[in-house]
Design a protein around this motif. Sequence first.
Motif, PDB file in Angstrom:
ATOM      1  N   ASN A  42       0.820  -1.207   0.000  1.00 36.92           N
ATOM      2  CA  ASN A  42       0.000   0.000   0.000  1.00 36.92           C
ATOM      3  C   ASN A  42       0.858   1.263   0.000  1.00 36.92           C
ATOM      4  OD1 ASN A  42      -3.176  -0.187   0.360  1.00 36.92           O
ATOM      5  ND2 ASN A  42      -2.272  -2.023   1.289  1.00 36.92           N
ATOM      6  N   ILE A  43       1.984   1.215   0.696  1.00 36.95           N
ATOM      7  CA  ILE A  43       2.873   2.388   0.727  1.00 36.95           C
ATOM      8  C   ILE A  43       3.443   2.675  -0.662  1.00 36.95           C
ATOM      9  CG2 ILE A  43       5.129   3.190   1.559  1.00 36.95           C
ATOM     10  CD1 ILE A  43       4.445   1.826   4.248  1.00 36.95           C
ATOM     11  N   PHE A  44       3.782   1.637  -1.404  1.00 38.94           N
ATOM     12  CA  PHE A  44       4.439   1.819  -2.703  1.00 38.94           C
ATOM     13  C   PHE A  44       3.515   1.519  -3.882  1.00 38.94           C
ATOM     14  CE2 PHE A  44       8.167   1.455   0.032  1.00 38.94           C
ATOM     15  CZ  PHE A  44       8.985   2.445  -0.502  1.00 38.94           C
ATOM     16  N   ILE A  45       2.199   1.523  -3.655  1.00 37.69           N
ATOM     17  CA  ILE A  45       1.273   1.180  -4.727  1.00 37.69           C
ATOM     18  C   ILE A  45       1.460   2.127  -5.924  1.00 37.69           C
ATOM     19  CG2 ILE A  45      -0.651   2.648  -3.954  1.00 37.69           C
ATOM     20  CD1 ILE A  45      -1.084  -0.965  -5.075  1.00 37.69           C
ATOM     21  N   GLY A  46       1.614   1.547  -7.107  1.00 39.74           N
ATOM     22  CA  GLY A  46       1.782   2.341  -8.314  1.00 39.74           C
ATOM     23  C   GLY A  46       3.198   2.830  -8.557  1.00 39.74           C
ATOM     24  N   ARG A  47       4.113   2.596  -7.622  1.00 45.60           N
ATOM     25  CA  ARG A  47       5.503   3.062  -7.804  1.00 45.60           C
ATOM     26  C   ARG A  47       6.461   2.077  -7.118  1.00 45.60           C
ATOM     27  NH1 ARG A  47       7.086   5.985  -3.288  1.00 45.60           N
ATOM     28  NH2 ARG A  47       5.455   6.081  -1.710  1.00 45.60           N
ATOM     29  N   LEU A  56      -5.075  -4.520  10.423  1.00 50.20           N
ATOM     30  CA  LEU A  56      -4.662  -3.313  11.137  1.00 50.20           C
ATOM     31  C   LEU A  56      -5.850  -2.449  11.521  1.00 50.20           C
ATOM     32  CD1 LEU A  56      -1.591  -2.336   8.923  1.00 50.20           C
ATOM     33  CD2 LEU A  56      -1.583  -3.608  11.083  1.00 50.20           C
ATOM     34  N   SER A  57      -5.692  -1.699  12.617  1.00 47.15           N
ATOM     35  CA  SER A  57      -6.727  -0.778  13.069  1.00 47.15           C
ATOM     36  C   SER A  57      -6.735   0.476  12.203  1.00 47.15           C
ATOM     37  CB  SER A  57      -6.484  -0.392  14.529  1.00 47.15           C
ATOM     38  OG  SER A  57      -5.324   0.421  14.637  1.00 47.15           O
ATOM     39  N   LEU A  58      -7.765   1.306  12.414  1.00 52.83           N
ATOM     40  CA  LEU A  58      -7.850   2.554  11.660  1.00 52.83           C
ATOM     41  C   LEU A  58      -6.662   3.461  11.971  1.00 52.83           C
ATOM     42  CD1 LEU A  58      -9.520   4.222   9.699  1.00 52.83           C
ATOM     43  CD2 LEU A  58     -10.803   5.122  11.637  1.00 52.83           C
ATOM     44  N   ALA A  59      -6.248   3.508  13.237  1.00 53.19           N
ATOM     45  CA  ALA A  59      -5.100   4.332  13.609  1.00 53.19           C
ATOM     46  C   ALA A  59      -3.839   3.860  12.896  1.00 53.19           C
ATOM     47  CB  ALA A  59      -4.895   4.302  15.120  1.00 53.19           C
ATOM     48  N   GLN A  60      -3.652   2.546  12.820  1.00 52.28           N
ATOM     49  CA  GLN A  60      -2.473   2.005  12.145  1.00 52.28           C
ATOM     50  C   GLN A  60      -2.514   2.292  10.641  1.00 52.28           C
ATOM     51  OE1 GLN A  60      -3.093  -1.979  13.723  1.00 52.28           O
ATOM     52  NE2 GLN A  60      -1.211  -1.829  14.937  1.00 52.28           N
ATOM     53  N   ARG A  61      -3.714   2.338  10.072  1.00 49.99           N
ATOM     54  CA  ARG A  61      -3.837   2.653   8.646  1.00 49.99           C
ATOM     55  C   ARG A  61      -3.443   4.111   8.382  1.00 49.99           C
ATOM     56  NH1 ARG A  61      -9.032  -0.787   6.388  1.00 49.99           N
ATOM     57  NH2 ARG A  61      -8.685  -2.621   7.684  1.00 49.99           N
ATOM     58  N   HIS A  62      -3.767   4.992   9.328  1.00 47.16           N
ATOM     59  CA  HIS A  62      -3.326   6.378   9.193  1.00 47.16           C
ATOM     60  C   HIS A  62      -1.798   6.456   9.183  1.00 47.16           C
ATOM     61  CE1 HIS A  62      -6.916   8.719   9.048  1.00 47.16           C
ATOM     62  NE2 HIS A  62      -7.417   8.207  10.139  1.00 47.16           N
ATOM     63  N   LEU A  63      -1.151   5.617   9.993  1.00 46.27           N
ATOM     64  CA  LEU A  63       0.308   5.597  10.011  1.00 46.27           C
ATOM     65  C   LEU A  63       0.868   5.164   8.664  1.00 46.27           C
ATOM     66  CD1 LEU A  63       1.034   4.093  13.549  1.00 46.27           C
ATOM     67  CD2 LEU A  63       1.138   6.481  12.845  1.00 46.27           C
ATOM     68  N   ILE A  64       0.179   4.234   8.000  1.00 44.19           N
ATOM     69  CA  ILE A  64       0.609   3.813   6.665  1.00 44.19           C
ATOM     70  C   ILE A  64       0.520   4.981   5.688  1.00 44.19           C
ATOM     71  CG2 ILE A  64       0.019   2.347   4.691  1.00 44.19           C
ATOM     72  CD1 ILE A  64      -0.810   0.181   6.638  1.00 44.19           C
ATOM     73  N   GLU A  65      -0.573   5.753   5.799  1.00 47.02           N
ATOM     74  CA  GLU A  65      -0.733   6.922   4.918  1.00 47.02           C
ATOM     75  C   GLU A  65       0.415   7.914   5.113  1.00 47.02           C
ATOM     76  OE1 GLU A  65      -2.931   7.513   2.626  1.00 47.02           O
ATOM     77  OE2 GLU A  65      -4.908   6.739   3.136  1.00 47.02           O
ATOM     78  N   ILE A  66       0.770   8.156   6.365  1.00 44.48           N
ATOM     79  CA  ILE A  66       1.850   9.110   6.639  1.00 44.48           C
ATOM     80  C   ILE A  66       3.195   8.530   6.217  1.00 44.48           C
ATOM     81  CG2 ILE A  66       3.044  10.385   8.461  1.00 44.48           C
ATOM     82  CD1 ILE A  66       0.326  10.526   9.906  1.00 44.48           C
ATOM     83  N   ALA A  67       3.377   7.218   6.425  1.00 46.57           N
ATOM     84  CA  ALA A  67       4.601   6.566   5.960  1.00 46.57           C
ATOM     85  C   ALA A  67       4.716   6.662   4.443  1.00 46.57           C
ATOM     86  CB  ALA A  67       4.622   5.103   6.406  1.00 46.57           C
ATOM     87  N   ARG A  68       3.593   6.540   3.741  1.00 45.08           N
ATOM     88  CA  ARG A  68       3.594   6.684   2.286  1.00 45.08           C
ATOM     89  C   ARG A  68       4.071   8.086   1.896  1.00 45.08           C
ATOM     90  NH1 ARG A  68      -2.128   6.094  -0.035  1.00 45.08           N
ATOM     91  NH2 ARG A  68      -1.795   3.873   0.320  1.00 45.08           N
ATOM     92  N   ALA A  69       3.583   9.085   2.652  1.00 45.95           N
ATOM     93  CA  ALA A  69       4.000  10.462   2.366  1.00 45.95           C
ATOM     94  C   ALA A  69       5.505  10.620   2.560  1.00 45.95           C
ATOM     95  CB  ALA A  69       3.239  11.431   3.271  1.00 45.95           C
ATOM     96  N   SER A  71       7.750   8.321   2.370  1.00 44.60           N
ATOM     97  CA  SER A  71       8.481   7.561   1.354  1.00 44.60           C
ATOM     98  C   SER A  71       8.559   8.324   0.038  1.00 44.60           C
ATOM     99  CB  SER A  71       7.805   6.204   1.118  1.00 44.60           C
ATOM    100  OG  SER A  71       6.588   6.350   0.411  1.00 44.60           O
ATOM    101  N   GLN A  72       7.652   9.272  -0.165  1.00 42.02           N
ATOM    102  CA  GLN A  72       7.657  10.104  -1.375  1.00 42.02           C
ATOM    103  C   GLN A  72       8.455  11.383  -1.179  1.00 42.02           C
ATOM    104  OE1 GLN A  72       3.087   9.497  -1.520  1.00 42.02           O
ATOM    105  NE2 GLN A  72       3.622  10.086  -3.591  1.00 42.02           N
ATOM    106  N   LYS A  73       9.185  11.455  -0.059  1.00 41.14           N
ATOM    107  CA  LYS A  73       9.978  12.655   0.260  1.00 41.14           C
ATOM    108  C   LYS A  73       9.097  13.901   0.269  1.00 41.14           C
ATOM    109  CE  LYS A  73      13.487   9.883   0.077  1.00 41.14           C
ATOM    110  NZ  LYS A  73      13.991   9.274   1.334  1.00 41.14           N
ATOM    111  N   ALA A  74       7.950  13.785   0.924  1.00 38.34           N
ATOM    112  CA  ALA A  74       6.974  14.880   0.935  1.00 38.34           C
ATOM    113  C   ALA A  74       7.545  16.116   1.616  1.00 38.34           C
ATOM    114  CB  ALA A  74       5.703  14.434   1.660  1.00 38.34           C
ATOM    115  N   ARG A  75       7.281  17.279   1.020  1.00 41.15           N
ATOM    116  CA  ARG A  75       7.667  18.551   1.619  1.00 41.15           C
ATOM    117  C   ARG A  75       6.465  19.234   2.260  1.00 41.15           C
ATOM    118  NH1 ARG A  75      11.894  21.886  -1.947  1.00 41.15           N
ATOM    119  NH2 ARG A  75      12.054  22.869   0.109  1.00 41.15           N
TER     120      ARG A  75
END
Length: 523
Positions: free
Chosen positions: A104-109, A150-163, A165-169
């Motif tokens: 999910n973190i690297f989906i599409g890339r 995973l819980s909803l809180a843990q899924r939010h962590l995945i979303e932030i981890a995805r950000a 991983s994309q070197k988000a500014r």
Amino acid sequence: MNPDSPSAWLSLRGIHKRFGPTHALKGVDLDLVPGEVLALIGENGAGKSTLVKTLTGVHQPDEGRIELGGQPVRFARAQDAQAAGIVAVHQETVMFEELSAAENIFIGRQPLRRLGPLSFIDWARMNTEAQTVLDQVGAGFAATTPVKQLSLAQRHLIEIARALSQKARVVILDEPTAALSQAEIRDFYGLVRGLKAQGVAVLFITHKFDEIFAVADRYVVLRDGASVGHGRIAEAHEGELVKLMAGREIEKIYPHIPRRAGDVVLEVSGLSHPTEFDDLSFSLRAGEILGFYGLVGAGRSEAMLALMGLNPQARGQIRVAGKALNVREPADAIAAGLAYVPEERQRQGGILDFSVRHNITLAGLAGPVTNAASLARGPWLSRARESALAESMIARLRIKTESQDTPLSGLSGGNQQKVVIAKWLGLNPRIVILDEPTKGIDVGAKQAVYQLIAEMVAQGLAVILVSSELPEVMHLAHRTVVMRRGRMVATYEQGQADAETIVAAASGIESEALHQHVLEMAA
């Protein structure tokens, strides 16, 4: 926007956006500064979602400009904004549940490795890099864990981890704590501070003022699509922000709802489930609000699902108006006069792509379940009857919509919630179960929902209010059941217990120890 603010990495200047006759954004200015949290405050319908979609390339502004590092830029599509380092984490997480956290973190890339003319996913590299960013946000679970576990809180962590991983500014956090427990929210605060320490600019959207004052450095207030105030949080007061947001002073959010206790309409005895709750027994009268309070995992929502026939392993005795009720499926509960407004309105309560009319009339398609007039004319659905019911509920609940045909997704969160409630009120139920009815909506929309609850009680309906917002339960419920780990641990009449006593019962911490714990947290 503010001459005293540090140099911004991303700026909006004079942004306008129109959708036909609707002027959604009216000359909005905004600065996002590395290492700062900017709170975006506004009622539902103020333009926050449109602004976020403009920042992320979903919408292009009709007027104004977007600047990166002081240079004008145009995001023709969402991928352009992502490439510039702008990532949004939304309240409603959308993930592939059968896939792992890493996928999910690297989906599409996904990282690839080449073998001659062929390319394959480099699973080892992907899992390693995903684990690195998950550890960075303190996830505490393996990158290979399936998301469905995973819980909803843990899924939010995945979303932030995805950000990350994309070197988000720029990371946009849109109502990220709406379904988190108090402990998870405290952890989330630490995560936001960690993003700041890494020099990330954070745009934080929330309706909870305690969160704004806990993590934000600056604020911008939107009202009716326009910027009406901005400044530093250290110099702001909650009352001032509420007035800017609503355009009026809200001196009393909670209405006084007189108890109009009539006959007992619901009796529950020994309601139990093998793993989620045990031996729940309570009663409810017409014209009464019974609150259920507890921390996340207390079993409140699971018990309500059992009453509606949505938790098949549950066992117990249920009587409605003195008659035994065997709930095998939701139709049995609905036929007995029960209605359930679920916590997740967008996933469980309504169909976003359906029109307002179709959402309102959805529950009545099976025919006259209770006292509701049939929507059918012979074997056919009557468009005239369907439209008449929708129009009456729109007027009764004061739903703000351009027409009956507007998609539910086109309404603000508060009005979406009204549509979900209208769907059930159209069946003229005896008992209405409201599970987190004000989750993710602003203070003005909350007032409208509270007034609607008051009207239900005045009409003799019995209401069960499940809420994790303690002030909501204390002010609205005539009686409050406190649950902990699947059991009822206390029941209080309105005004009988203060907030500290109720939280102590819900958490299992003695009141004196809880007081010391709160002091330690504040320090």
